[in-house]
Design an enzyme around this catalytic site. Structure first.
Site, PDB file in Angstrom:
ATOM      1  N   ASP A  12      42.172  43.661  39.448  1.00 36.07           N
ATOM      2  CA  ASP A  12      43.153  42.635  39.022  1.00 36.07           C
ATOM      3  C   ASP A  12      44.119  42.054  39.474  1.00 36.07           C
ATOM      4  OD1 ASP A  12      43.773  39.310  37.936  1.00 36.07           O
ATOM      5  OD2 ASP A  12      43.944  39.991  36.294  1.00 36.07           O
ATOM      6  N   ASP A 106      41.648  36.337  43.376  1.00 36.92           N
ATOM      7  CA  ASP A 106      42.415  38.007  43.350  1.00 36.92           C
ATOM      8  C   ASP A 106      41.958  39.091  42.107  1.00 36.92           C
ATOM      9  OD1 ASP A 106      43.670  36.411  40.240  1.00 36.92           O
ATOM     10  OD2 ASP A 106      44.493  37.817  40.760  1.00 36.92           O
ATOM     11  N   GLU A 107      40.546  38.969  41.840  1.00 35.64           N
ATOM     12  CA  GLU A 107      39.523  39.673  41.113  1.00 35.64           C
ATOM     13  C   GLU A 107      38.367  39.831  41.300  1.00 35.64           C
ATOM     14  OE1 GLU A 107      38.900  38.493  36.550  1.00 35.64           O
ATOM     15  OE2 GLU A 107      40.125  37.091  37.026  1.00 35.64           O
TER      16      GLU A 107
HETATM   17 MG   LIG Z   1      44.980  38.877  38.407  1.00 32.52          MG
END
Ligand SMILES: [Mg+2]
Length: 393
Positions: A12, A106-107
């Protein structure tokens, strides 16, 4: 870690949008940054870590965040740039595992089961992944959790943010979760947390050992789900993104059309939309399908396989016109659709069609149009022939 039944990584990125703004603009580094629309009605999308001690965070109204953190610098979001960096990050993940499940820009989860001969034990793997992300992005940090289930890996990645690396061996996952607050259980939102507190249940361990019948009676069937998580039981596997079967654009028309010239103009617009989506999602197509819905709702369709894969709108349009010529029906039609199918990830030889001299100019033009739309939003560029309908689907 090959002794682990499964090895699952949750990665993350830390304060992703804000971190990109700080990366791109050195003046923002070390300072509180709020990414979001600078208006009273806007909400904060991401706050940099420098802003977080002032108790501001994602989804908070911008006006409130600015009151709490008056010296924060507000930055308008640049989604095209965030997508660009996301592609780099996901590309790094793909170098580590063929099984990457992106949860957002983003993960992602990575299934790293049975790969210790390639990447080392979990701690070494985690360090390599973090270093590779920093290297590829010019210094962005990612927090990484590694365990035997998706659930525990995800809780672990959040455990020591930012720039964290938390490894929870599957055989002590339950023990590791035990002292944590019930808020770490997926599905335990603020309302349910309040209910659990009323029942005297504050920690994961208390949920794990509660009598299941009593818990179901008290909070409903979600109890069983919470209890499984509290015992670190989560059988879900990492679901790598599958290709969509097709990408299409359909337009229901304001007034029915019959003339081929008219239909071709609508197809041009649909081809532009589909071509753009192919390029954006990095797919090529080896098939084109034309769909017409008559005013009596009967559907006619024709499809053609291509000799070379394409992502060019010009090519899609040409082929769709060929399909149209095969239709022996006079209409009129209320819906016109164009679909691209037999999709593959773009790259390597599938780029051939883009490089053909015949289509090179239109490919360059289409890439330029994509760039303009990225900057100014969809619809920024209209072809002179573009007809209007009741709206694309
Ligand atoms: Mg994040």
């Amino acid at each position: 870690m090959d002794a682990w039944p499964r090895t699952i990584v949750h990665a993350d990125m830390d304060a992703f949008y804000a971190a990109i703004e700080q990366l791109d603009n050195p003046e923002l580094r070390g300072r509180p940054v709020l990414v979001g629309p600078n208006s009273h009605r806007g909400v904060v999308l991401t706050a940099s870590y420098e802003a977080r001690p002032a108790r501001v965070g994602s989804a908070m109204p911008m006006a409130l965040a600015r009151r709490r953190c008056p010296n924060a610098i507000v930055v308008e979001p640049r989604f095209a740039r965030y997508r660009e960096v996301s592609r780099i990050v996901m590309g790094v993940f793909a170098n580590f595992s063929p099984d990457v499940e992106a949860l957002s820009l983003d993960e992602a989860f990575l299934d790293m089961s049975g790969s210790s001969h390639l990447f080392g034990e979990p701690a070494a793997l985690g360090r390599r992944l973090k270093a590779a992300v920093a290297d590829a992005t010019g210094g962005l940090t990612v927090s990484v959790g590694i365990s035997g289930t998706k659930y525990v890996a995800k809780v672990a990645s959040a455990h020591r943010k930012p720039d964290g690396l938390t490894i929870v061996s599957p055989d002590r996952a339950r023990e590791w979760l035990a002292p944590q607050p019930v808020a770490v259980l997926w599905g335990a939102g603020p309302k349910l947390q309040g209910r659990l507190a009323d029942l005297g249940l504050m920690t994961v361990a208390q949920i794990a050992v509660a009598d299941p019948q009593w818990l179901v009676a008290a909070i409903g069937k979600t109890a069983l789900h919470l209890q499984a998580l509290s015992r670190a039981e989560d059988a879900r596997s990492v679901e790598a993104l599958r290709h969509p079967k097709s990408i299409s654009s359909e337009l229901t028309l304001e007034t029915d059309v019959a003339a081929h010239e008219e239909i071709r103009r609508h197809l041009r617009r649909a081809a532009d939309t589909v071509g753009r989506r192919l390029r954006k999602q990095a797919y090529t197509a080896r098939g084109v399908r034309l769909k017409l819905k008559r005013s009596d709702f009967r559907i006619l369709s024709r499809q053609t396989a291509l000799s070379e894969p394409t992502q060019s709108a010009e090519r899609l349009w040409q082929v769709a016109q060929g399909c149209l010529a095969q239709i022996d029906d006079r209409g009129p039609y209320r819906l016109i659709g164009l679909g691209a199918f037999d999709l593959a990830a773009a790259g390597g030889e599938s780029q051939l069609d883009l490089l053909c001299t015949a289509t090179e100019r239109s490919a360059k033009l289409e890439a330029a149009l994509d760039a303009i739309e990225d900057r100014f939003g969809p619809g920024a560029v209209q072809r002179a022939v573009g007809p209007r309908g009741r709206g694309p689907r």
